[in-house]
Write a protein that holds these residues in place. Structure first.
Motif: not given
Ligand SMILES: [Zn+2]
Length: 111
Positions: A32, A34, A43, A45
């Protein structure tokens, strides 16, 4: 093996992040973009998508979500996710027990 790509939108600031999942010799590689993801931390997500929560997805493509779960199925990653979900359930249950015990105690001490 082809890659599965998801785009999610951050609830707090609307920033968009790109998630990429692909199969490896050892299971699944799921990244990811982020801040947490780039640091190598887990994370929300990726965790959300592994738990079939697509609320943060900019566009939900059911076939991609299904392909991700097929890819993750039985992997060490998915086992770790399931372990975490189970541990969270245990914590939630313990917290509910604690609240009940405190209410009982308060009733006894108040009476
Ligand atoms: Zn992320």
């Amino acid at each position: 093996m082809s890659e599965i790509v998801f785009t999610v939108r951050s609830e707090s600031d609307g920033a968009q992040y790109r998630l990429e999942a692909s199969r490896t010799d050892r299971g699944i590689r799921f990244t990811c973009s982020c801040a947490a993801g780039l640091k190598g931390a887990h994370c929300q997500h990726r965790l959300a998508l592994l738990l079939k929560d697509t609320r943060a997805c900019v566009e939900v493509i059911d076939a991609d979500v299904a392909a991700l779960h097929q890819m993750a199925k039985g992997s060490h990653l998915m086992q770790a996710v399931e372990m975490m979900v189970q541990a969270q359930a245990t914590v939630d249950e313990a917290q509910a027990d604690l609240r009940r015990a405190k209410r009982v105690l308060a009733t006894m001490l108040g009476g």
